[in-house]
Design an enzyme around this catalytic site. Structure first.
Site, PDB file in Angstrom:
ATOM      1  N   ARG A 145      -3.677  -1.109  -4.119  1.00  0.00           N
ATOM      2  CA  ARG A 145      -2.949   0.147  -4.000  1.00  0.00           C
ATOM      3  C   ARG A 145      -1.476  -0.024  -4.379  1.00  0.00           C
ATOM      4  O   ARG A 145      -0.838   0.929  -4.842  1.00  0.00           O
ATOM      5  CB  ARG A 145      -3.092   0.763  -2.602  1.00  0.00           C
ATOM      6  CG  ARG A 145      -2.652   2.219  -2.558  1.00  0.00           C
ATOM      7  CD  ARG A 145      -2.991   2.891  -1.234  1.00  0.00           C
ATOM      8  NE  ARG A 145      -4.292   3.547  -1.238  1.00  0.00           N
ATOM      9  CZ  ARG A 145      -4.486   4.844  -1.550  1.00  0.00           C
ATOM     10  NH1 ARG A 145      -3.473   5.617  -1.883  1.00  0.00           N
ATOM     11  NH2 ARG A 145      -5.686   5.369  -1.518  1.00  0.00           N
ATOM     12  N   GLU A 147       0.192   9.614   4.794  1.00  0.00           N
ATOM     13  CA  GLU A 147       0.969   8.549   4.160  1.00  0.00           C
ATOM     14  C   GLU A 147       2.064   9.010   3.210  1.00  0.00           C
ATOM     15  O   GLU A 147       3.122   8.386   3.152  1.00  0.00           O
ATOM     16  CB  GLU A 147       0.015   7.616   3.404  1.00  0.00           C
ATOM     17  CG  GLU A 147      -0.936   6.861   4.300  1.00  0.00           C
ATOM     18  CD  GLU A 147      -2.115   6.292   3.535  1.00  0.00           C
ATOM     19  OE1 GLU A 147      -2.868   7.092   2.939  1.00  0.00           O
ATOM     20  OE2 GLU A 147      -2.276   5.071   3.508  1.00  0.00           O
TER      21      GLU A 147
END
Lengths: 784, 492
Positions: free
Chosen positions: A326, A733
């Site tokens: 990620r 997030e």
């Protein structure tokens, strides 16, 4: 008996989607009646566990003498790896590298070796200190900064992303800069530490109440460690006192130990870690060493880039593979790189195994992107914001060619231009840029800095199978609704949002929908509540369940009234059936009398997404969430101390399900991101001991660290490009990397001591010490 | 006259009288509430007084008044609660009835997310609201320095705090209405006796008076003396040290006094930071500003200036600030007293000039005379509620001709004890107070200090920052127009 008297004339239900609602547990939070695992009424005879931790960073265990531990007051038993009835292994990535209790060797300072079970928690803790353990110490690798990524052991397979020909682009670029950045990790510092309460049942059954973001995974790990089928294990959690990723995989160890002890001793066993143990023995956000090599033109347009993202994985794989992935998925942030080569290096170290933390590597990737932007800006002598705007992906609707990510996904929903333009205006970026220059010209000690940084965050688990969710909805004969789904509540208001979706679907007031604890017995095989996906996935699954019941009610009403289905319409707290309006409760009762099933299991899987890791190609994300922040700081160039004067944020949550909840996520995410990049410092000594293992030494932001002026707004015009749940966007997030604006504002203030001619290359966390040392370095380089 | 002895601890918990005859000296209020009383609204977040999740109010009689203060139940020992009123979150909205104004504001302004820190915030805000119903943002932030929230980013909590008084009036608050009766009940509990509980290795004593304390310590010279327990609390919760026999001095009235005579402030060893705050802020503003950065509000409500000195921390924060002022320290053993310069108390790391059975009674602090320039600068990783990396205190007396007549400079965090920068002082004394004098004195720091590297700062940073604090002090005493430091609270 119900006190509820639904308004049968209402034009709108109370508490539907897109309405601001207070957290469903708020009144319990403020009265202290919200029950966390440690607050539950313990069964009679509950025992308490304490951990015995390694005090070397790497070594062979020569001998373990637990006689004094066993003899200590109140001690009932002491477990070692030999007491694990199933497999001594809880690796979430099935790498066989994560023992429940150390076996033969220890690989970090603080690794659990044994577990004491005593009548009281205090007795267990005291006894745990009496062990005599001999080690043959082995060389320990603590830091990654000086490791060779080509040769050093990696805990899992790294990822490479490649598009175009970066080497050639770099070689032929008019301008080129190489550099390195050190980026610190972060402890979750959830206020409620890891805790599990295991209650043994008959046969092989056990219930584990666990503060976990991933009940299904905890269930499977407990079953694995106990050597029983998953059907024997039930994991339940009503709420957590914060998670932030730290209870995704890290909850499993406490759960497994409590369960093993409970089954062995046939008594309930609770294990709650002390704050020091929690911070020492459970994983954190990965720190990174980021190498970059960027080629660009004289305008500052990036032509090619080469990155290495090395991450301190710790002693085992845990989630380091996907976290590194990620980071690469976000090494572009909101910028188009025509040619890119980026690789991850999940390096083995003798430190606690690092894990998920809000953003999951994404923020670290974005830090790399923004450092590169700064480098380019200083090289060409422009305001970094100009360079940012120059390199954005094409805006949504533009038929350009600057829209392909390093993983070959087309960015179709880019709204960063509009967000940045609006924020630039509302925050008066240009005016303040000028005012700051004037201030700095006459202020030799205190310098101000300003930065506006964008966020583009990809939404979906990159592990495709995780993008599914289940829900269970019951409608009772009085018309009240019981709602359950696979997501967990850790403060983010997930249960509330999902309940709003269900209320909306049935067109009943929100207080008719009962929120219930997450349990593996009601909804199986769920994904952890992570990747910001909670409302997207579970909201859709719950909507599906509600729709099934609703369809049956429509069928029933149409049939009994002999009218077309289209003439059955759900209105607030009532249903119009032909020309008649029937209270929802009455329709439900009638349906029951006619033997209509009023319960349904819902399901959802995210469409469109796919990801081929070996090829580094795919449609990894269903969509992107966007935002931007503009921060201004004052820096004392004598000491490196600073304050955040003002922050303005504009963030995109699509058509927000609940603005108050979303604003809370944005504010909290920003402050958490700011803390990561400023005062939160993980510091290991030369023995590999983490010395910042409690709030006395590990400094998360306080109320007084908020920006003095803090303006937070949601875009009121955006809606998800894809048909997400009511066109809302995920919000867990994406706001965290808004904190980068503070790091870059600090950098901007530091740059002023060398007339903005030298890139400060400010590492993170930018403690006052790092700030002062950067000031000194720049002054020396500038000959001042 | 020997004090009467009572073998029971008495206090009020919410609305109930509590009498305990058997309780360990290291039993914390938090564990007792949660485990013995099943009051689980009060949470454990850190067990070291840094997160505030365990905040409760402790009401104590001060003269005829009843003062409620937020404290950390996790490091508060039961023995220190004699004749106090303990108020937990469960007392605010009994039976989950109508919410208290503090609670309703937090609900309406979305001040909770995960909710785990929330009861602690409620109690801190409640304590603030009773003292200051319409607080400034500075007061709110100061009151919340000891409360960590990881979810909200605090903004919603601050919005709640500003709104509390729109939900109700302090005068109508249950604690305000009960005040007279609680005072009477507490007065009835307070028989002026010495409290002795336990036996063998599990004993504690609460002396009745300062003379009684002298007698107790002469009999038990190895006893652990506990005032605010903001340090000793961690010996128990973190190190699991045995602190028995324990002598709790927080309630000794004679030690709780402050007086101001002939330009010298005498602060009793039992005076807490909070009790000293207003007074010192007025008389020596730099000390007030320093206190606002020591611990969080709960720690300041418990911690004492005397304890800060007696425990001999190399960091401070008060000792270097007080040394620079030329303070003296009075110690007492039995009935014998002696007074020494404060700096002489600190002999070496972990070693102080204190005899067995002797205790710190008071510190005498000269108020800087007109014309004296005095400043204290603390540097820490996080500005508030953090342990110092380095702290410099400066006390400058200029002669009529602009030369340095006398200067005292003391630092914390730079050596094994709080320490004067003697070489730097010597290099400055008698010289004109100019930038070149300061720069010429800077190298003398290398003679005075060899700081350490640890998790708070590297040796290099400590040394550089310490030097720069002298530069800052010079700038602020020489009429610099531009700001010489950053502050959250200064006008922008």
């Amino acid at each position: 008996m119900t006190k509820h008297a639904p308004n049968l004339k209402a034009e709108k239900i109370v508490g539907g989607v897109h309405s601001t609602q207070r957290h469903d547990s708020a009144h319990k939070h403020v009265t202290g009646t919200a029950v966390y695992i440690d607050d539950m009424v313990e069964p009679v005879g509950t025992l308490h566990a304490g951990l015995g931790l390694s005090n070397v960073a790497h070594g062979i265990i020569k001998s373990v003498d637990l006689s004094a531990v066993r003899a200590a007051p109140g001690v009932v038993d002491v477990l070692t790896y030999e007491d694990v009835p199933g497999v001594n292994e809880i690796s979430p990535s099935y790498m066989d590298d994560d023992p429940v209790l150390a076996e033969g060797k220890v690989e970090f300072h603080g690794q659990p070796i044994f577990c004491v079970i005593a009548e009281t928690r205090e007795q267990a803790r005291r006894a745990a200190r009496l062990a005599k353990i001999e080690y043959e110490e082995l060389p320990a690798v603590i830091d990654i900064w000086d490791l060779d990524v080509a040769t050093h052991k990696q805990v899992t397979t790294p990822l490479t992303l490649k598009r175009g020909d970066a080497a050639t682009a770099l070689a032929s670029a008019p301008r080129r800069v190489k550099g390195r950045m050190r980026l610190g990790g972060q402890d979750h510092f959830y206020l409620e530490g890891q805790v599990s309460l295991a209650i043994p049942g008959e046969d092989d059954e056990i219930i584990v109440y666990c503060s976990t973001q991933g009940p299904s995974e905890t269930q499977h790990m407990v079953a694995h460690a106990l050597g029983v089928p998953s059907h024997a294990v039930t994991v339940e959690v009503r709420r957590m006192g914060g998670g932030f990723g730290g209870k995704e995989t890290q909850a499993n160890q406490c759960a497994a130990l409590a369960a093993i002890a409970a089954k062995k001793l046939k008594r309930a066993v609770k294990l709650r870690l002390d704050r020091d143990e929690d911070m020492t023995a459970t994983g954190k956000r990965h720190d990174f060493a980021i190498d970059y090599d960027v080629g660009f033109d004289d305008e500052g347009r990036i032509l090619g880039i080469d990155y290495t993202f090395a991450l301190r994985s710790g002693f085992s794989a845990d989630l380091s593979g996907p976290v590194g992935d990620r980071a690469l998925f976000h090494c572009d942030n909101a910028y188009f790189f025509p040619h890119v080569h980026a690789k991850s290096a999940p390096l083995y170290t003798n430190t606690v195994s690092n894990t998920a933390f809000r953003g999951f590597g994404g923020p670290q990737g974005m830090v790399g992107a923004e450092r590169v932007i700064d480098e380019v800006a200083f090289a060409v002598g422009k305001d970094p914001l100009e360079i940012r705007k120059l390199n954005f992906y094409d805006a949504m609707g533009v038929k350009g060619e600057r829209n392909l990510t390093p993983y070959h996904q087309k960015v179709e929903d880019c709204i960063i231009q509009r967000i940045v333009a609006e924020l630039e205006e509302s925050a008066d970026y240009a005016g303040r840029r000028k005012a700051i220059a004037e201030f700095n010209a006459t202020s030799p000690v205190v310098k101000r800095g300003l930065a506006l940084t964008p966020v583009k965050f990809g939404i979906s688990f990159t592990k495709t199978e995780s993008n599914q969710a289940g829900a269970l909805v019951h409608v009772y004969t009085d018309g009240s609704v019981h709602m359950n789904h696979g997501g967990t509540e850790m403060g983010q208001g997930l249960h509330l949002k999902v309940a709003q979706v269900v209320a909306e679907e049935f067109q009943i007031d929100l207080d008719r929908v009962k929120i219930t604890a997450t349990t593996t017995a009601k909804v199986p095989n769920t994904s952890p509540t992570a990747a910001s996906s909670g409302a997207d996935l579970n909201g859709m699954a719950a909507q599906d369940a509600a729709r099934q019941i609703k369809e049956r009610l429509i069928d029933f009403a149409a049939e009994t009234h002999q009218i077309p289905r289209e003439q059955v319409v759900f209105l607030p707290n009532r249903v119009r059936v032909g020309n008649e309006e029937i209270p929802f409760n009455d329709l439900v009762k009638q349906a029951y009398m006619n033997r209509v099933q009023l319960s349904a299991a819902g399901f959802y899987k995210t469409p469109k997404i796919h990801w081929d890791r070996a090829k580094g190609r795919g449609h990894a994300f269903y969509y992107y969430a966007y935002g931007a922040a503009c921060s201004e700081v004052s820096v004392d160039t004598l000491t490196g101390e600073y304050v955040v004067e003002r922050t303005d944020i504009l963030h995109d949550t699509g058509r927000s399900l609940n603005k108050a909840i979303d604003i809370g996520q944005v504010e909290g995410g920003f402050i958490q991101g700011m803390g990561w990049l400023t005062t939160e410092e993980l510091w290991w000594d030369d023995k590999g001991r983490l010395r910042t293992h409690a709030p006395s030494t590990y400094k998360i932001p306080l109320a007084s660290d908020r920006p003095k002026v803090f303006n937070v707004a949601l875009t009121d015009w955006s809606e998800a490009y894809e048909p997400t749940v009511h066109r809302s966007k995920a919000v867990g997030e994406p706001p965290l990397p808004l904190g980068l604006s503070v790091l870059h504002a600090l950098s901007d203030a530091i740059a002023s001591v060398a007339d903005h001619k030298i890139c400060p290359r400010l590492d993170a966390p930018a403690t006052p010490e790092r700030v002062l040392m950067a000031v000194e370095r720049l002054k020396a380089q500038a000959g001042k | 006259m020997a004090a009467a002895i009572r073998n029971e601890l008495r206090f009020i918990l919410n609305d109930r009288d509590v009498v305990l005859t058997s309780v360990a000296p290291d039993m914390t209020l938090l564990d007792w509430l949660r485990l013995s009383r099943n009051l689980r609204g009060t949470k454990e977040g850190c067990a070291e007084g840094d997160c505030g999740a365990c905040t409760v109010l402790v009401g104590k009689r001060v003269g005829d008044e009843l003062v409620y203060e937020g404290v950390n139940a996790c490091i508060r020992f039961m023995g220190s609660l004699d004749c106090c009123h303990v108020v937990t979150v469960e007392h605010l909205a009994p039976n989950e009835g109508r919410l208290h104004p503090v609670q309703q504001a937090m609900v309406d302004f979305h001040g909770s997310q995960c909710g785990f820190c929330t009861p602690g915030f409620i109690m801190s805000l409640y304590g603030l609201w009773m003292k200051s119903p319409t607080p400034s943002d500075f007061e709110i932030e100061k009151a919340l320095q000891g409360n960590l929230c990881r979810c909200t980013g605090y903004e919603a909590i601050i919005r709640s705090a500003r709104a509390i008084s729109s939900y109700g009036r302090v005068a109508e608050d249950p604690l305000a209405k009960e005040r007279a009766s609680i005072v009477a009940r507490l007065a009835a509990l307070d028989d002026g006796a010495r409290v002795e509980i336990g036996e063998g290795g599990q004993r504690f004593v609460v002396p009745a008076s300062v003379d009684d304390l002298g007698a107790v310590l002469e009999a038990e010279p190895k006893a652990t003396v506990v005032a605010g327990s903001t340090d000793v609390g961690l010996w128990v919760t973190k190190m699991m040290r045995n602190i028995s026999p324990t002598v709790f001095i927080g309630g000794v009235k004679e030690l709780r006094s402050m007086c101001d005579e002939d330009g010298v402030i005498t602060i009793g060893a039992g005076v807490t930071y909070s009790e000293a705050f207003d007074f010192l802020s007025r008389r020596i503003p730099a000390l007030g500003a320093l206190i606002a950065r020591i611990g969080g509000e709960q720690v300041r409500n418990m911690g004492t200036i005397g304890g800060n000195i007696a425990n001999g921390s190399p960091i401070g924060d008060m000792p270097p600030a007080l040394i620079a002022l030329g303070s003296t320290l009075t110690l007492c053993k039995g009935t014998t007293r002696r007074t020494i310069p404060l700096e002489e108390f600190f002999i070496a790391y972990g070693k102080q000039d204190r005899q067995p059975g002797e205790f710190v009674e008071s510190v005498q602090v000269p108020v800087p005379a007109e014309g004296i320039r005095y400043a204290v600068h603390k540097i820490s990783k996080r500005r508030e509620e953090d342990i110092t990396a380095t702290l410099g205190a400066f006390h400058l007396e200029l002669a009529g001709d602009g030369t340095v007549a006398a200067i005292r400079i003391a630092y914390g965090g730079m050596a094994a004890t709080p320490k004067r920068a003697s070489a730097v002082e010597a290099a400055l004394t008698g010289k004109p107070w100019t930038e070149s004098t300061v720069e010429a004195a800077i190298p003398a720091y290398e003679q005075d200090f060899t700081p350490l590297t640890d998790m708070r700062a590297t040796a290099e940073y400590r040394m550089l920052a310490a030097k720069n604090l002298l530069r800052r002090f010079y700038l602020e005493t020489s009429g610099a127009e531009a700001p010489v430091l950053v502050s959250r609270y200064a006008a922008a």
